[in-house]
Write a protein that holds these residues in place. Structure first.
Motif, PDB file in Angstrom:
ATOM      1  N   GLY A  90      43.931  38.614  41.603  1.00  0.00           N
ATOM      2  CA  GLY A  90      42.521  39.012  42.356  1.00  0.00           C
ATOM      3  C   GLY A  90      41.962  37.747  43.139  1.00  0.00           C
ATOM      4  O   GLY A  90      41.039  37.841  43.800  1.00  0.00           O
ATOM      5  N   ILE A  91      42.871  36.506  43.230  1.00  0.00           N
ATOM      6  CA  ILE A  91      42.457  35.386  43.989  1.00  0.00           C
ATOM      7  C   ILE A  91      43.103  35.430  45.085  1.00  0.00           C
ATOM      8  O   ILE A  91      44.588  35.293  44.889  1.00  0.00           O
ATOM      9  N   ASP A  92      42.537  35.049  46.126  1.00  0.00           N
ATOM     10  CA  ASP A  92      43.473  34.719  47.281  1.00  0.00           C
ATOM     11  C   ASP A  92      43.446  33.131  47.651  1.00  0.00           C
ATOM     12  O   ASP A  92      42.684  32.614  47.954  1.00  0.00           O
ATOM     13  N   VAL A  93      44.581  32.707  47.201  1.00  0.00           N
ATOM     14  CA  VAL A  93      44.642  30.982  47.373  1.00  0.00           C
ATOM     15  C   VAL A  93      44.972  30.675  48.628  1.00  0.00           C
ATOM     16  O   VAL A  93      44.792  29.464  48.798  1.00  0.00           O
ATOM     17  N   ASP A  94      45.399  31.515  49.392  1.00  0.00           N
ATOM     18  CA  ASP A  94      45.927  31.097  50.898  1.00  0.00           C
ATOM     19  C   ASP A  94      44.688  31.054  51.835  1.00  0.00           C
ATOM     20  O   ASP A  94      44.932  30.398  53.190  1.00  0.00           O
ATOM     21  N   ASN A  95      43.798  31.854  51.559  1.00  0.00           N
ATOM     22  CA  ASN A  95      42.456  31.956  52.307  1.00  0.00           C
ATOM     23  C   ASN A  95      41.318  31.831  51.774  1.00  0.00           C
ATOM     24  O   ASN A  95      40.369  32.530  51.486  1.00  0.00           O
ATOM     25  N   PRO A  96      40.944  30.291  51.172  1.00  0.00           N
ATOM     26  CA  PRO A  96      39.826  29.993  50.617  1.00  0.00           C
ATOM     27  C   PRO A  96      38.553  30.255  51.042  1.00  0.00           C
ATOM     28  O   PRO A  96      38.557  30.167  52.495  1.00  0.00           O
ATOM     29  N   GLY A  97      37.531  30.652  50.141  1.00  0.00           N
ATOM     30  CA  GLY A  97      36.225  30.925  50.688  1.00  0.00           C
ATOM     31  C   GLY A  97      35.383  29.677  50.714  1.00  0.00           C
ATOM     32  O   GLY A  97      35.985  28.626  50.402  1.00  0.00           O
ATOM     33  N   THR A  98      34.235  30.026  51.015  1.00  0.00           N
ATOM     34  CA  THR A  98      33.300  28.717  51.014  1.00  0.00           C
ATOM     35  C   THR A  98      32.206  29.080  50.245  1.00  0.00           C
ATOM     36  O   THR A  98      31.602  30.192  50.083  1.00  0.00           O
ATOM     37  N   ALA A  99      31.907  27.948  49.291  1.00  0.00           N
ATOM     38  CA  ALA A  99      30.734  28.183  48.371  1.00  0.00           C
ATOM     39  C   ALA A  99      29.537  27.327  48.614  1.00  0.00           C
ATOM     40  O   ALA A  99      29.510  26.696  49.770  1.00  0.00           O
ATOM     41  N   LEU A 100      28.528  27.413  48.011  1.00  0.00           N
ATOM     42  CA  LEU A 100      27.176  26.195  48.159  1.00  0.00           C
ATOM     43  C   LEU A 100      27.570  25.022  48.837  1.00  0.00           C
ATOM     44  O   LEU A 100      26.547  24.393  49.582  1.00  0.00           O
ATOM     45  N   ASP A 101      28.641  24.241  48.280  1.00  0.00           N
ATOM     46  CA  ASP A 101      28.739  22.989  48.445  1.00  0.00           C
ATOM     47  C   ASP A 101      29.522  22.658  49.639  1.00  0.00           C
ATOM     48  O   ASP A 101      30.178  21.913  50.071  1.00  0.00           O
ATOM     49  N   ARG A 102      30.061  24.122  50.193  1.00  0.00           N
ATOM     50  CA  ARG A 102      30.997  24.191  51.494  1.00  0.00           C
ATOM     51  C   ARG A 102      32.160  23.512  51.240  1.00  0.00           C
ATOM     52  O   ARG A 102      32.943  23.145  52.411  1.00  0.00           O
ATOM     53  N   THR A 103      32.709  23.416  49.928  1.00  0.00           N
ATOM     54  CA  THR A 103      34.171  23.109  49.687  1.00  0.00           C
ATOM     55  C   THR A 103      35.011  24.305  49.851  1.00  0.00           C
ATOM     56  O   THR A 103      34.471  25.483  49.468  1.00  0.00           O
ATOM     57  N   GLY A 104      36.503  24.110  49.850  1.00  0.00           N
ATOM     58  CA  GLY A 104      37.135  25.532  49.518  1.00  0.00           C
ATOM     59  C   GLY A 104      37.077  26.034  48.256  1.00  0.00           C
ATOM     60  O   GLY A 104      37.284  25.005  47.193  1.00  0.00           O
ATOM     61  N   HIS A 105      36.822  27.131  47.965  1.00  0.00           N
ATOM     62  CA  HIS A 105      36.973  27.748  46.826  1.00  0.00           C
ATOM     63  C   HIS A 105      37.814  28.944  46.820  1.00  0.00           C
ATOM     64  O   HIS A 105      38.036  29.569  47.981  1.00  0.00           O
ATOM     65  N   PRO A 106      38.068  29.262  45.696  1.00  0.00           N
ATOM     66  CA  PRO A 106      38.989  30.620  45.242  1.00  0.00           C
ATOM     67  C   PRO A 106      38.166  31.819  46.004  1.00  0.00           C
ATOM     68  O   PRO A 106      36.851  31.878  45.699  1.00  0.00           O
ATOM     69  N   ASN A 107      38.739  32.765  46.565  1.00  0.00           N
ATOM     70  CA  ASN A 107      38.103  33.935  47.276  1.00  0.00           C
ATOM     71  C   ASN A 107      38.664  35.018  46.368  1.00  0.00           C
ATOM     72  O   ASN A 107      39.684  35.384  46.275  1.00  0.00           O
ATOM     73  N   ILE A 108      37.662  35.793  45.769  1.00  0.00           N
ATOM     74  CA  ILE A 108      37.824  36.855  44.985  1.00  0.00           C
ATOM     75  C   ILE A 108      37.935  37.961  45.754  1.00  0.00           C
ATOM     76  O   ILE A 108      37.104  38.689  46.470  1.00  0.00           O
ATOM     77  N   VAL A 109      39.427  38.655  45.872  1.00  0.00           N
ATOM     78  CA  VAL A 109      39.498  39.748  46.817  1.00  0.00           C
ATOM     79  C   VAL A 109      40.074  40.936  46.027  1.00  0.00           C
ATOM     80  O   VAL A 109      40.471  41.951  46.682  1.00  0.00           O
ATOM     81  N   GLY A 110      40.087  40.975  44.931  1.00  0.00           N
ATOM     82  CA  GLY A 110      40.569  41.962  43.786  1.00  0.00           C
ATOM     83  C   GLY A 110      40.302  41.837  42.591  1.00  0.00           C
ATOM     84  O   GLY A 110      39.377  41.000  42.278  1.00  0.00           O
ATOM     85  N   LYS A 111      40.473  42.854  41.655  1.00  0.00           N
ATOM     86  CA  LYS A 111      40.164  42.656  40.152  1.00  0.00           C
ATOM     87  C   LYS A 111      40.731  41.498  39.658  1.00  0.00           C
ATOM     88  O   LYS A 111      41.954  41.285  39.566  1.00  0.00           O
ATOM     89  N   ILE A 112      39.856  40.513  39.005  1.00  0.00           N
ATOM     90  CA  ILE A 112      40.518  39.553  38.420  1.00  0.00           C
ATOM     91  C   ILE A 112      41.176  39.763  37.091  1.00  0.00           C
ATOM     92  O   ILE A 112      40.364  40.405  36.293  1.00  0.00           O
ATOM     93  N   ARG A 113      42.434  39.436  36.990  1.00  0.00           N
ATOM     94  CA  ARG A 113      43.240  39.481  35.760  1.00  0.00           C
ATOM     95  C   ARG A 113      44.127  38.335  35.494  1.00  0.00           C
ATOM     96  O   ARG A 113      44.697  37.643  36.361  1.00  0.00           O
ATOM     97  N   ARG A 114      44.464  38.492  34.261  1.00  0.00           N
ATOM     98  CA  ARG A 114      45.488  37.334  33.728  1.00  0.00           C
ATOM     99  C   ARG A 114      46.800  38.202  33.423  1.00  0.00           C
ATOM    100  O   ARG A 114      46.664  39.184  32.787  1.00  0.00           O
TER     101      ARG A 114
END
Length: 347
Positions: A90-114
């Motif tokens: 569920g995490i897109d590690v190739d296209n990281p998102g941006t969070a409040l501190d503007r650092t690269g963050h995991p981008n949730i693109v689907g259901k999170i599963r282990r």
């Protein structure tokens, strides 16, 4: 953590050797949220072997320092959270998102599963290489969500609950491997207290639901290497009386922190920080003993675990070891005092 008077432990990380990581790169950035393979000095085909060797060094240093509950030093991690968080589906590690501190963050693109165990081999390696009690840390569900960009879930709480589901499955595997203690690292409880008050306790409790074993929730003011201004109190602490964890871990080495707030959590034991990560000066055992006594002013010794303030990742190894050695000796000083008091009661 029972049967040991004033047990000592580490929060999680220990100093990674200079031959393993690029320390200049590590120290020049915020703890990475996405993978940061450029931190490693060792070629990929030899990296696991090198990380195993560094883990043995960390275990032996903790044992030599007299630490009762040892960790693997998080030698295989680029940060306390990214190894677990980026291994989830569920995490897109190739296209990281941006969070409040503007650092690269995991981008949730689907259901999170282990999809399978993540830290299990680490736990098995630790248990196989020490006779002492052991501890493995995991990032908590609230903190992982705060470090991510949610492009999938309709609400933050829904995402946090799926993170919690993944953490719960991992915790069960860690205890099955023989680990003594599992700790959830939740520094964002303090950093984003207003958001935490909405759903963090529910998420943490879901992560700990049905778990059989000693569990800890750790919160702090952030790595002292990065966050230099330390507040004098916690903005999210009494709320943790309602979590299922047995132990709450707090940063408390600075003298301005009022420990009387711990009385508001009567069912919890506490890992109390007595070693500063922001001061390179090595504490004396006497200073450590004084900090332990300050905690004993508000807690019975049965509910106190002695630890550093936070992870030791950013310290030099010689400094980290010397601080742990002082902590072990300071705890032993106070143990002798408690033993003397107990003996005098029967004279």
């Amino acid at each position: 953590m029972d049967k040991i008077v004033l047990p000592t432990t580490v929060v999680g990380s220990y100093a990674q050797p200079d031959w393993l990581v690029d320390r200049r790169n590590l120290e020049s950035r915020l703890p990475p949220r996405v993978r940061a393979r450029e931190l490693w000095k060792i070629a990929p085909e030899h990296l696991e072997e090198a990380q195993d060797a560094a883990t043995l060094v960390a275990i032996r240093d903790m044992e030599r320092a007299g630490i009762d509950i040892v960790s693997d030093g998080e030698m295989r991690r680029e940060s306390y959270s990214n190894r677990f968080a980026t291994a989830l589906a569920g995490i897109d590690v190739d296209n990281p998102g941006t969070a409040l501190d503007r650092t690269g963050h995991p981008n949730i693109v689907g259901k999170i599963r282990r999809t399978g165990p993540i830290e299990l081999r680490d736990a098995e390696f630790l248990v196989a290489n020490t006779s002492r009690k052991t501890k493995i840390t995991l990032p908590g569900p609230f903190t992982m969500l705060q470090q991510a960009q949610n492009d999938f879930y309709p609400s933050a709480e829904a995402a946090a609950m799926d993170y919690a589901e993944a953490v719960n499955a991992e915790i069960r595997d860690l205890f099955a491997a023989g680990v003594s203690v599992v700790q959830l690292d939740e520094p964002y409880l303090q950093a984003r207290a207003s958001e935490a008050k909405k759903y963090a306790v529910r998420a943490i409790n879901h992560a700990l639901e049905g778990v059989k074993g000693t569990t800890v929730v750790h919160l702090c003011f952030g790595y002292a290497h990065i966050v230099h201004d330390r507040p004098s109190g916690y903005s999210f602490l009494p709320e943790l009386e309602a979590v299922r964890a047995d132990v709450i871990s707090i940063e408390a080495a600075q003298p301005s922190l009022d420990l009387s707030i711990l009385r508001e959590l009567p069912s919890k034991s506490f890992m109390v920080g007595v070693i500063s990560m922001g001061d390179p000066q090595i504490e004396t055992p006497e200073i450590v003993a004084d900090r332990i006594r300050r905690a004993l002013d508000v807690l019975p010794h049965e509910r106190l675990v002695v630890a550093p303030d936070c992870g030791m990742k950013y310290l030099r190894r010689d400094v980290a070891f010397a601080k742990l050695l002082a902590m072990g000796r300071g705890a032993q000083m106070v143990r002798r005092e408690l033993s003397s008091l107990a003996s005098s009661a029967f004279t």
